[in-house]
Motif scaffolding. Structure first.
Motif, PDB file in Angstrom:
ATOM      1  N   GLU A   1       4.874 -10.303  -0.517  1.00  5.96           N
ATOM      2  CA  GLU A   1       6.188  -9.970  -1.062  1.00  5.96           C
ATOM      3  C   GLU A   1       6.387  -8.471  -1.265  1.00  5.96           C
ATOM      4  OE1 GLU A   1       8.966 -11.235  -1.647  1.00  5.96           O
ATOM      5  OE2 GLU A   1       8.799 -13.389  -1.920  1.00  5.96           O
ATOM      6  N   SER A   2       5.448  -7.837  -1.982  1.00  2.56           N
ATOM      7  CA  SER A   2       5.653  -6.442  -2.354  1.00  2.56           C
ATOM      8  C   SER A   2       4.403  -5.619  -2.097  1.00  2.56           C
ATOM      9  CB  SER A   2       6.052  -6.346  -3.829  1.00  2.56           C
ATOM     10  OG  SER A   2       7.290  -6.977  -4.059  1.00  2.56           O
ATOM     11  N   VAL A   3       4.577  -4.294  -2.136  1.00  2.00           N
ATOM     12  CA  VAL A   3       3.492  -3.387  -1.787  1.00  2.00           C
ATOM     13  C   VAL A   3       3.606  -2.133  -2.649  1.00  2.00           C
ATOM     14  CG1 VAL A   3       4.840  -2.339   0.062  1.00  2.00           C
ATOM     15  CG2 VAL A   3       2.352  -2.229   0.163  1.00  2.00           C
ATOM     16  N   ALA A   4       2.442  -1.566  -2.992  1.00  2.00           N
ATOM     17  CA  ALA A   4       2.401  -0.311  -3.743  1.00  2.00           C
ATOM     18  C   ALA A   4       1.254   0.518  -3.199  1.00  2.00           C
ATOM     19  CB  ALA A   4       2.227  -0.569  -5.234  1.00  2.00           C
ATOM     20  N   VAL A   5       1.333   1.821  -3.343  1.00  2.00           N
ATOM     21  CA  VAL A   5       0.287   2.712  -2.829  1.00  2.00           C
ATOM     22  C   VAL A   5      -0.122   3.681  -3.927  1.00  2.00           C
ATOM     23  CG1 VAL A   5       2.003   4.276  -1.829  1.00  2.00           C
ATOM     24  CG2 VAL A   5      -0.342   4.320  -0.974  1.00  2.00           C
ATOM     25  N   ASP A   6      -1.436   3.923  -4.054  1.00  2.00           N
ATOM     26  CA  ASP A   6      -1.908   4.844  -5.090  1.00  2.00           C
ATOM     27  C   ASP A   6      -2.126   6.246  -4.523  1.00  2.00           C
ATOM     28  OD1 ASP A   6      -4.398   4.913  -3.802  1.00  2.00           O
ATOM     29  OD2 ASP A   6      -5.362   3.576  -5.231  1.00  2.00           O
ATOM     30  N   GLY A   7      -2.566   7.176  -5.377  1.00  2.00           N
ATOM     31  CA  GLY A   7      -2.723   8.558  -4.974  1.00  2.00           C
ATOM     32  C   GLY A   7      -3.820   8.794  -3.969  1.00  2.00           C
ATOM     33  N   SER A   8      -4.726   7.819  -3.810  1.00  2.00           N
ATOM     34  CA  SER A   8      -5.811   7.935  -2.837  1.00  2.00           C
ATOM     35  C   SER A   8      -5.480   7.271  -1.510  1.00  2.00           C
ATOM     36  CB  SER A   8      -7.092   7.323  -3.415  1.00  2.00           C
ATOM     37  OG  SER A   8      -7.472   7.982  -4.606  1.00  2.00           O
ATOM     38  N   GLY A   9      -4.277   6.723  -1.409  1.00  3.93           N
ATOM     39  CA  GLY A   9      -3.858   6.084  -0.163  1.00  3.93           C
ATOM     40  C   GLY A   9      -4.233   4.629  -0.050  1.00  3.93           C
ATOM     41  N   ASN A  10      -4.753   4.021  -1.134  1.00  5.58           N
ATOM     42  CA  ASN A  10      -5.017   2.585  -1.115  1.00  5.58           C
ATOM     43  C   ASN A  10      -3.715   1.823  -1.310  1.00  5.58           C
ATOM     44  OD1 ASN A  10      -8.042   2.618  -1.076  1.00  5.58           O
ATOM     45  ND2 ASN A  10      -7.722   3.723  -3.007  1.00  5.58           N
ATOM     46  N   ILE A  11      -3.564   0.741  -0.580  1.00  5.35           N
ATOM     47  CA  ILE A  11      -2.333  -0.060  -0.623  1.00  5.35           C
ATOM     48  C   ILE A  11      -2.643  -1.376  -1.317  1.00  5.35           C
ATOM     49  CG2 ILE A  11      -0.586  -1.222   0.775  1.00  5.35           C
ATOM     50  CD1 ILE A  11      -2.425   1.547   2.410  1.00  5.35           C
ATOM     51  N   TYR A  12      -1.740  -1.788  -2.212  1.00  9.13           N
ATOM     52  CA  TYR A  12      -1.902  -3.037  -2.945  1.00  9.13           C
ATOM     53  C   TYR A  12      -0.751  -3.969  -2.592  1.00  9.13           C
ATOM     54  CZ  TYR A  12      -5.116  -0.059  -5.471  1.00  9.13           C
ATOM     55  OH  TYR A  12      -6.134   0.809  -5.783  1.00  9.13           O
ATOM     56  N   VAL A  13      -1.086  -5.222  -2.347  1.00  9.99           N
ATOM     57  CA  VAL A  13      -0.104  -6.193  -1.857  1.00  9.99           C
ATOM     58  C   VAL A  13      -0.061  -7.403  -2.787  1.00  9.99           C
ATOM     59  CG1 VAL A  13       0.539  -7.713   0.054  1.00  9.99           C
ATOM     60  CG2 VAL A  13      -0.495  -5.481   0.525  1.00  9.99           C
ATOM     61  N   ALA A  14       1.153  -7.781  -3.184  1.00 10.33           N
ATOM     62  CA  ALA A  14       1.349  -9.044  -3.896  1.00 10.33           C
ATOM     63  C   ALA A  14       1.482 -10.132  -2.839  1.00 10.33           C
ATOM     64  CB  ALA A  14       2.590  -8.976  -4.780  1.00 10.33           C
ATOM     65  N   ASP A  15       0.375 -10.847  -2.596  1.00 11.88           N
ATOM     66  CA  ASP A  15       0.325 -11.878  -1.555  1.00 11.88           C
ATOM     67  C   ASP A  15       0.799 -13.189  -2.184  1.00 11.88           C
ATOM     68  OD1 ASP A  15      -0.150 -13.045   0.868  1.00 11.88           O
ATOM     69  OD2 ASP A  15      -2.337 -12.906   0.775  1.00 11.88           O
ATOM     70  N   ALA A  16       2.123 -13.369  -2.183  1.00 11.72           N
ATOM     71  CA  ALA A  16       2.773 -14.351  -3.059  1.00 11.72           C
ATOM     72  C   ALA A  16       2.316 -15.792  -2.838  1.00 11.72           C
ATOM     73  CB  ALA A  16       4.289 -14.245  -2.904  1.00 11.72           C
ATOM     74  N   ASN A  17       2.380 -16.265  -1.594  1.00 10.86           N
ATOM     75  CA  ASN A  17       2.037 -17.668  -1.352  1.00 10.86           C
ATOM     76  C   ASN A  17       0.544 -17.939  -1.488  1.00 10.86           C
ATOM     77  OD1 ASN A  17       4.630 -18.621  -0.937  1.00 10.86           O
ATOM     78  ND2 ASN A  17       4.604 -18.154   1.246  1.00 10.86           N
ATOM     79  N   ASN A  18      -0.269 -16.896  -1.451  1.00 12.43           N
ATOM     80  CA  ASN A  18      -1.703 -17.046  -1.700  1.00 12.43           C
ATOM     81  C   ASN A  18      -2.044 -16.884  -3.178  1.00 12.43           C
ATOM     82  OD1 ASN A  18      -2.888 -17.650   0.815  1.00 12.43           O
ATOM     83  ND2 ASN A  18      -2.780 -15.513   1.456  1.00 12.43           N
ATOM     84  N   ASN A  19      -1.043 -16.467  -3.985  1.00 12.78           N
ATOM     85  CA  ASN A  19      -1.264 -16.231  -5.416  1.00 12.78           C
ATOM     86  C   ASN A  19      -2.417 -15.252  -5.645  1.00 12.78           C
ATOM     87  OD1 ASN A  19       0.724 -18.163  -6.627  1.00 12.78           O
ATOM     88  ND2 ASN A  19      -0.488 -19.602  -5.408  1.00 12.78           N
ATOM     89  N   LYS A  20      -2.425 -14.185  -4.850  1.00 21.11           N
ATOM     90  CA  LYS A  20      -3.478 -13.185  -4.930  1.00 21.11           C
ATOM     91  C   LYS A  20      -2.897 -11.777  -4.867  1.00 21.11           C
ATOM     92  CE  LYS A  20      -7.138 -15.925  -2.665  1.00 21.11           C
ATOM     93  NZ  LYS A  20      -8.106 -15.950  -1.532  1.00 21.11           N
ATOM     94  N   ILE A  21      -3.694 -10.825  -5.364  1.00 20.58           N
ATOM     95  CA  ILE A  21      -3.399  -9.411  -5.185  1.00 20.58           C
ATOM     96  C   ILE A  21      -4.444  -8.872  -4.226  1.00 20.58           C
ATOM     97  CG2 ILE A  21      -3.080  -7.193  -6.299  1.00 20.58           C
ATOM     98  CD1 ILE A  21      -1.075  -9.429  -7.135  1.00 20.58           C
ATOM     99  N   ARG A  22      -3.997  -8.313  -3.115  1.00 23.59           N
ATOM    100  CA  ARG A  22      -4.890  -7.823  -2.073  1.00 23.59           C
ATOM    101  C   ARG A  22      -4.890  -6.286  -2.062  1.00 23.59           C
ATOM    102  NH1 ARG A  22      -4.786 -12.088   1.697  1.00 23.59           N
ATOM    103  NH2 ARG A  22      -6.689 -11.253   2.653  1.00 23.59           N
ATOM    104  N   LYS A  23      -5.976  -5.714  -1.594  1.00 27.14           N
ATOM    105  CA  LYS A  23      -6.116  -4.261  -1.496  1.00 27.14           C
ATOM    106  C   LYS A  23      -6.417  -3.881  -0.055  1.00 27.14           C
ATOM    107  CE  LYS A  23      -8.964  -0.373  -3.127  1.00 27.14           C
ATOM    108  NZ  LYS A  23     -10.070   0.032  -4.028  1.00 27.14           N
ATOM    109  N   ILE A  24      -5.771  -2.819   0.419  1.00 24.28           N
ATOM    110  CA  ILE A  24      -6.005  -2.309   1.771  1.00 24.28           C
ATOM    111  C   ILE A  24      -6.386  -0.835   1.651  1.00 24.28           C
ATOM    112  CG2 ILE A  24      -5.090  -2.073   4.101  1.00 24.28           C
ATOM    113  CD1 ILE A  24      -2.841  -4.008   3.311  1.00 24.28           C
ATOM    114  N   THR A  25      -7.542  -0.475   2.166  1.00 24.23           N
ATOM    115  CA  THR A  25      -7.951   0.924   2.148  1.00 24.23           C
ATOM    116  C   THR A  25      -7.160   1.700   3.206  1.00 24.23           C
ATOM    117  OG1 THR A  25      -9.688   0.698   3.827  1.00 24.23           O
ATOM    118  CG2 THR A  25     -10.289   0.176   1.541  1.00 24.23           C
ATOM    119  N   PRO A  26      -7.178   3.027   3.164  1.00 26.09           N
ATOM    120  CA  PRO A  26      -6.484   3.811   4.204  1.00 26.09           C
ATOM    121  C   PRO A  26      -6.977   3.498   5.612  1.00 26.09           C
ATOM    122  CG  PRO A  26      -7.024   5.207   2.332  1.00 26.09           C
ATOM    123  CD  PRO A  26      -7.708   3.894   2.091  1.00 26.09           C
TER     124      PRO A  26
END
Length: 528
Positions: A265-290
């Protein structure tokens, strides 16, 4: 064989360490559907969706079901910044303004808040003083570029703002990414308008129901392409690529396209370039490195509302996500009517698993820890509503242990309805921490969900039992696992039958999945 065992154990230990680095807590919301301001357990939301945080630590929430924009101070005080609570499209100050299902929210360096209105097809701006104006959009469905209110949108959803004051919008219904300059000039940054998933530059690229959007310090945009289950990246030059996601429905961690998502559903990025994803139908928060490495940061995948360490925490259709300068993550937990907070740190207990399952007329509960520190005992409690708990038992902990420990308990007299089980641990100094929650329902049967007619020529009706709770998320997936339909329904007391919005689906087999606060059910249907 010994080599592979050592590799597995090393991998397992590394992942336990990663899990133990985050703790999920509830920042605001008592779980009930409401619109109460204040602090503590009295505060309530109604399907909160968008979330953003400013440089001072204030959190802003697009309270979707209440048609309001709410503010949470660092001290935990919740107020209504703008919105009367009634559906409307009026500009004005504070509660004299009105919204129509605000979905996305973003804040700039000057404290101005930007809001996407999903059903008004407008982009609104709110000053720090709460004065609401219309930045862009004439309110009609369309895809016209232009200046301010001469432009048009179709179900605008996510929103982000860069350091120069440019606003970016996921134009969900048009399958485009739009850009709005500080002067209010609207243009199409990327997306042909066709519902597909092609990488490329500008309008040669395509999206399929883009949902969330975020921007990093270099001007790169990250987009959750909801219906293709991918995370896309757009450079400042408009070059679109796929950062992560195979395109198939799944919950696989991995690198780039070897990973999979389910309705991000949604995405956010931190100051180090890591991306965080609200994986709605999985009911999880996922992290993606640069580098595109995808891991699961929090959430056990089941629908729930448990606070605790990464793997023991649970969500119910997490929608919005934001991250502040210190790396603290905020999540709008849509189905739980809560705002959750994810912080770095460890609990005294690293929980590997916590399960609850029917065994005849009893419920068997079991949990396993990877390590324990100063853990004197566990408390297991039960509730009929997930809020008011009664203690069932206390079991001695392992104190200080670096090896896995197993615990079991049998509830021989479960409730003949929903049974919520809360697992807590007690430190040597008496501090109590919640580490897990599970739910088992004795009253559920296949009749709690029915879909009719089945087979059908197109009309789809649902009959839902009260066991689902007060709101549900309905998704339809095809035989390839692709989500082709998504709707959120607020259940009306006493009403059991609901007709899905008109959706033109091709002939074939589909799976209708209903995710509620207390139960999840899926049935196959045939369109002919």
């Amino acid at each position: 064989m010994r080599y592979f065992l050592l590799v597995f154990l090393a991998f397992f230990a590394a992942n336990i360490t990663a899990w133990s680095q985050v703790t999920v807590t509830t920042l605001a919301g008592n779980g009930s559907s409401g619109s109460t301001d204040g602090s503590g357990s009295s505060v309530s939301f109604k399907n909160p969706y968008g979330v953003a945080v400013d440089g001072s630590g204030n959190v802003y929430v697009a309270d979707y079901g209440n048609h309001k924009i709410r503010k949470i101070t660092p001290a935990g005080v919740i107020t209504t910044l703008a919105g009367s609570g009634s559906i409307g499209s009026a500009d004005g100050s504070g509660s004299s303004a009105s919204f129509n299902y605000p979905s996305g929210v973003a804040v700039d360096g000057n404290g101005n808040i930007y809001v996407t209105e999903y059903k008004n097809n407008k982009i609104r701006k709110i000053t720090p003083a709460g004065v609401v104006s219309t930045l862009a959009g004439n309110g009609s469905f369309g895809s016209a570029d232009g200046n301010g209110v001469t432009a048009s949108f179709s179900f605008p959803f996510g929103i982000a703002v860069d350091g120069s004051g440019n606003v970016y919008v996921t134009d969900n219904g048009n399958h485009k990414i739009r850009k709005i300059t500080p002067a209010g000039v609207v243009s199409t940054l990327a997306g042909s308008g066709s519902a597909s998933s092609t990488d490329g530059t500008g309008v040669s690229a395509s999206f399929n129901a883009p949902s969330g959007i975020s921007v990093d310090g270099n001007g790169n945009l990250y987009v959750t392409d909801f219906s293709t289950n991918k995370i896309r990246k757009i450079t400042p030059a408009g070059v679109v690529s796929t950062l992560a996601g195979s395109g198939s429905v799944g919950s696989v961690d991995g690198t780039g396209v070897s990973a999979s998502f389910n309705g991000p559903e949604s995405v956010a990025v931190d100051g180090s370039g890591n991306i965080y994803v609200a994986d709605a139908n999985n009911n999880k928060i996922r992290k993606i490195t640069p580098m595109g490495e995808v891991s699961t940061l929090a959430g056990n995948g089941s629908v729930g509302s448990a606070d605790g360490m990464g793997p023991s925490a649970s969500f119910s259709y997490p929608g919005g996500i934001a991250v502040d300068g210190s790396g603290t993550i905020f999540v709008a937990d849509y189905g739980n009517n809560k705002i959750r907070k994810i912080t770095a740190g460890t609990l005294p207990v690293n929980l590997i698993s916590f399960t609850a399952a029917k065994q005849g007329s009893t419920i068997a509960l079991a949990w396993q820890t990877a390590s324990e520190k100063n853990n004197t005992q566990f408390i297991l409690s039960r509730s009929a509503d997930g809020k008011n708990f009664t203690e069932l038992t206390r079991i001695a902990g392992a104190g200080n242990s670096s090896t896995p420990k197993n615990y079991v308990y049998t509830d021989r007299n479960p409730l003949k309805a929903a049974n919520y089980y809360k697992l807590e641990q007690v430190d040597g100094d008496g501090k109590i921490n919640e580490v897990g929650m599970q739910v088992v329902n004795f009253e559920l049967s296949a009749s709690v969900l029915s879909v009719y007619p089945n087979p059908t020529a197109g009309e789809i009706n649902l009959t839902l039992a009260a066991s689902f709770g007060t709101s549900v998320v309905v998704s339809i997936t095809n035989t390839s696992g692709k989500t082709v339909y998504l709707e959120k329904i607020q259940l009306i007391q006493g009403q059991r039958s609901y007709k899905l919005r008109n959706k033109q689906l091709a002939k074939g087999q589909y799976v209708v999945r209903v995710v509620g606060e207390k139960h999840t059910e899926a049935l196959k249907i045939l369109l002919r």
